[in-house]
Enzyme design. Structure first.
Site, PDB file in Angstrom:
ATOM      1  N   GLU A   1       0.915  -1.346  -0.149  1.00  0.00           N
ATOM      2  CA  GLU A   1      -0.032  -0.106  -0.200  1.00  0.00           C
ATOM      3  C   GLU A   1       0.824   1.322  -0.027  1.00  0.00           C
ATOM      4  O   GLU A   1       1.663   1.228   0.660  1.00  0.00           O
ATOM      5  CB  GLU A   1      -0.775   0.032   1.161  1.00  0.00           C
ATOM      6  CG  GLU A   1      -2.294   0.574   0.926  1.00  0.00           C
ATOM      7  CD  GLU A   1      -3.107  -0.430  -0.178  1.00  0.00           C
ATOM      8  OE1 GLU A   1      -3.176  -0.127  -1.114  1.00  0.00           O
ATOM      9  OE2 GLU A   1      -3.513  -1.485   0.471  1.00  0.00           O
ATOM     10  N   HIS A   2       0.489   2.453  -0.994  1.00  0.00           N
ATOM     11  CA  HIS A   2       1.181   3.256  -0.969  1.00  0.00           C
ATOM     12  C   HIS A   2       2.775   3.228  -1.527  1.00  0.00           C
ATOM     13  O   HIS A   2       3.637   3.835  -1.090  1.00  0.00           O
ATOM     14  CB  HIS A   2       1.158   4.418   0.236  1.00  0.00           C
ATOM     15  CG  HIS A   2      -0.339   4.787   0.679  1.00  0.00           C
ATOM     16  ND1 HIS A   2      -0.867   5.945  -0.033  1.00  0.00           N
ATOM     17  CD2 HIS A   2      -1.074   4.280   1.340  1.00  0.00           C
ATOM     18  CE1 HIS A   2      -2.107   6.158   0.465  1.00  0.00           C
ATOM     19  NE2 HIS A   2      -2.284   5.010   1.181  1.00  0.00           N
TER      20      HIS A   2
ATOM     21  N   ASP B   1       2.917   2.260  -4.958  1.00  0.00           N
ATOM     22  CA  ASP B   1       2.943   2.305  -6.467  1.00  0.00           C
ATOM     23  C   ASP B   1       3.540   3.809  -6.725  1.00  0.00           C
ATOM     24  O   ASP B   1       4.446   3.769  -7.867  1.00  0.00           O
ATOM     25  CB  ASP B   1       1.301   2.203  -7.109  1.00  0.00           C
ATOM     26  CG  ASP B   1       0.414   3.158  -6.543  1.00  0.00           C
ATOM     27  OD1 ASP B   1       0.452   3.872  -5.665  1.00  0.00           O
ATOM     28  OD2 ASP B   1      -0.771   2.840  -7.083  1.00  0.00           O
TER      29      ASP B   1
ATOM     30  N   LEU C   1     -12.262   0.681  -2.926  1.00  0.00           N
ATOM     31  CA  LEU C   1     -12.171  -0.700  -3.901  1.00  0.00           C
ATOM     32  C   LEU C   1     -12.148  -0.177  -5.347  1.00  0.00           C
ATOM     33  O   LEU C   1     -12.383  -1.062  -6.219  1.00  0.00           O
ATOM     34  CB  LEU C   1     -13.360  -1.408  -3.590  1.00  0.00           C
ATOM     35  CG  LEU C   1     -13.479  -1.969  -1.968  1.00  0.00           C
ATOM     36  CD1 LEU C   1     -14.609  -2.878  -1.983  1.00  0.00           C
ATOM     37  CD2 LEU C   1     -12.470  -2.641  -1.760  1.00  0.00           C
TER      38      LEU C   1
ATOM     39  N   SER D   1     -13.803   2.412  -7.237  1.00  0.00           N
ATOM     40  CA  SER D   1     -14.760   2.780  -8.082  1.00  0.00           C
ATOM     41  C   SER D   1     -14.492   3.756  -9.115  1.00  0.00           C
ATOM     42  O   SER D   1     -14.957   3.658 -10.226  1.00  0.00           O
ATOM     43  CB  SER D   1     -16.033   3.381  -7.197  1.00  0.00           C
ATOM     44  OG  SER D   1     -15.547   4.281  -6.255  1.00  0.00           O
ATOM     45  N   SER D   2     -13.565   4.810  -9.029  1.00  0.00           N
ATOM     46  CA  SER D   2     -13.266   5.467 -10.036  1.00  0.00           C
ATOM     47  C   SER D   2     -12.316   4.905 -10.860  1.00  0.00           C
ATOM     48  O   SER D   2     -12.582   5.174 -12.298  1.00  0.00           O
ATOM     49  CB  SER D   2     -12.640   6.928  -9.339  1.00  0.00           C
ATOM     50  OG  SER D   2     -11.992   6.753  -8.201  1.00  0.00           O
TER      51      SER D   2
ATOM     52  N   ASP E   1      -4.683   0.614  -9.458  1.00  0.00           N
ATOM     53  CA  ASP E   1      -6.083   0.536  -9.391  1.00  0.00           C
ATOM     54  C   ASP E   1      -6.416   0.378 -10.905  1.00  0.00           C
ATOM     55  O   ASP E   1      -7.084  -0.550 -11.297  1.00  0.00           O
ATOM     56  CB  ASP E   1      -6.734   1.700  -8.804  1.00  0.00           C
ATOM     57  CG  ASP E   1      -6.403   1.939  -7.358  1.00  0.00           C
ATOM     58  OD1 ASP E   1      -5.655   1.370  -6.718  1.00  0.00           O
ATOM     59  OD2 ASP E   1      -7.016   2.875  -6.706  1.00  0.00           O
TER      60      ASP E   1
HETATM   61  C1  GLA Z   1      -5.420   4.493  -3.988  1.00  0.00           C
HETATM   62  C2  GLA Z   1      -4.557   5.032  -5.236  1.00  0.00           C
HETATM   63  C3  GLA Z   1      -3.533   3.827  -5.778  1.00  0.00           C
HETATM   64  C4  GLA Z   1      -2.730   3.634  -4.568  1.00  0.00           C
HETATM   65  C5  GLA Z   1      -3.401   3.196  -3.295  1.00  0.00           C
HETATM   66  C6  GLA Z   1      -2.480   3.277  -2.259  1.00  0.00           C
HETATM   67  O1  GLA Z   1      -5.941   3.422  -4.217  1.00  0.00           O
HETATM   68  O2  GLA Z   1      -5.435   5.205  -6.476  1.00  0.00           O
HETATM   69  O3  GLA Z   1      -2.721   4.377  -6.945  1.00  0.00           O
HETATM   70  O4  GLA Z   1      -1.760   4.650  -4.392  1.00  0.00           O
HETATM   71  O5  GLA Z   1      -4.278   4.246  -2.947  1.00  0.00           O
HETATM   72  O6  GLA Z   1      -1.649   1.947  -2.132  1.00  0.00           O
END
Ligand code: GLA
Length: 406
Positions: free
Chosen positions: A41-42, A44, A135, A137-138, A182
């Protein structure tokens, strides 16, 4: 809402489509999944690894090309906003177009990549992902629009290109500096697999998710999330600052190019910026956790080890990255207290939104009851639960004469 069959979804969309546009002749059905990130998480936007899978919840669209330059978009999830109409000759962001700015932004990016739109579309959208709950959605509506464009214009884009186009729309048009995770998961998902993605090189591999007697349960805090986008951009800026500081001694272009030891060796550079160091430490240590977790999974190591790394990921996101909060922390703490649960952590951007849990199939009902109860006691809020499957990428869904999807 989660258990509708594809036929029921198609019928609902058709009904609405008929009301708005008279008939459904020549309409085509599309779907793009949301995603759940299992670990990473965080990382990317810091050039690190992520390990998400596309899920069997997402956004559907019933689509028909028009013979003029108008677009008429409608969302069953935002029916109070009515029909959003615009011309291909003015695709500028409009505040009052609200949700429709997401697909519009993708159209702008497609134009910049050489698509010369000849005709507009009429589209009815409907999604079964909770909105803004982490999750994707966008990303799912963005990738859905990219898939629609790709299909009507002879498939000029690969899945990875569609993901990049959708991310660019979010970055440039919506103004959120999100990473690629995402959109990549939605455009590139594969049934029963998660994706190990190197966000620096975009190299990826599918890793079969053999969860044996376990299943993925997502829990929604249902916390109203204000200002998530600005807090997200704040973390992004903090990481950029950390990178700048580290660049005095390392020639790197992203934080995750360093390992933990290398970062620790530079701690003195952050004497006046302890918080910035913590943010960098999360990114770098999380990156390592992804690799350990996936290596264990591939070698068939006990899934419990994977779960333990999920736990460490949550702690790091709570303490070093400060993106959890009482709601996510309560949910995750409660999940860990349940006997059938071997892994739990927040997923997505955080600040509310959802957690992801690995739960023994036979214990799912108990888990939902107990965690639901404890969460409400701790926060006064009511959680939602979704049992999901790792699923395939965005696509057109063809319904054959017997009413089955091919
Ligand atoms: C959101 C962002 C992703 C990623 C996550 C955290 O979902 O759209 O690109 O940075 O937060 O991992």
């Amino acid at each position: 809402m989660l258990n509708y069959t594809i036929m029921e979804i198609h019928n609902n969309l058709q009904q609405q489509f008929k009301q708005l546009f008279n008939d459904v002749q020549d309409s085509r059905l599309f779907f793009a999944p949301g995603r759940v990130n299992l670990i990473g998480e965080h990382t990317d936007y810091n050039g690190g690894y992520v390990f998400p899978c596309a899920i069997n919840l997402g956004t559907y669209a019933l689509v028909r090309q028009r013979n003029d330059r108008l677009c008429k978009f409608y969302s069953l999830n935002f029916d109070q906003l009515g029909l959003v109409e615009f011309s291909l000759d003015n695709l500028a962001f409009q505040e009052h177009h609200d949700w429709a700015n997401y697909p519009k932004g993708v159209m702008v990016e497609a134009e910049q990549r050489g698509i010369n739109f000849a005709y507009g579309w009429e589209i009815v959208f409907w999604g079964n992902l909770p909105n803004g709950a982490g999750l994707s959605s966008s990303a799912s509506i963005e990738v859905l629009m990219a898939t629609i464009i790709n299909t009507y214009y002879g498939q000029p884009f690969s899945g990875v290109e569609m993901a990049l186009m959708a991310q660019a729309a979010e970055n440039n048009y919506i103004g959120v500096g999100c990473g690629i995770m995402d959109q990549f998961a939605s455009a590139m998902g594969k049934a029963n697999c998660a994706i190990l993605l190197d966000c620096n090189s975009l190299e990826y591999q599918y890793v079969p998710l053999n969860l044996a007697e376990y299943t993925i349960v997502i829990t929604n805090t249902n916390k109203r999330r204000g200002l998530v986008d600005s807090k997200y951009n704040e973390r992004l800026a903090e990481c950029q600052k950390a990178l700048q500081i580290l660049q005095t001694n390392y020639s790197i272009s992203a934080l995750c190019q360093l390992n933990e030891q290398q970062l620790q060796g530079q701690k003195h550079l952050f004497n006046h910026e302890p918080v910035i160091y913590q943010r960098a430490y999360h990114a770098v240590s999380e990156n390592q956790r992804v690799l350990s977790a996936v290596a264990g999974l591939k070698n068939g190591v006990d899934l419990k080890e994977f779960g333990q790394l999920m736990g460490a990921s949550h702690t790091s996101l709570a303490q070093d990255y400060a993106v959890t909060g009482i709601e996510l922390d309560s949910l995750v703490a409660s999940a860990w207290r349940q006997s059938g649960c071997i892994g739990a952590r927040m997923t997505g951007a955080g600040f509310g939104g959802c957690s992801v849990n690995l739960v023994k199939q036979t214990e799912v009902a108990n888990f939902i009851q107990q965690v639901g109860l404890e969460y409400t006691q701790a926060t006064g809020l009511v959680a939602d639960f979704y049992v999901v499957k790792p699923s395939a990428e965005a696509r057109e869904i063809k319904i054959n004469v017997e009413g089955k999807n091919d």
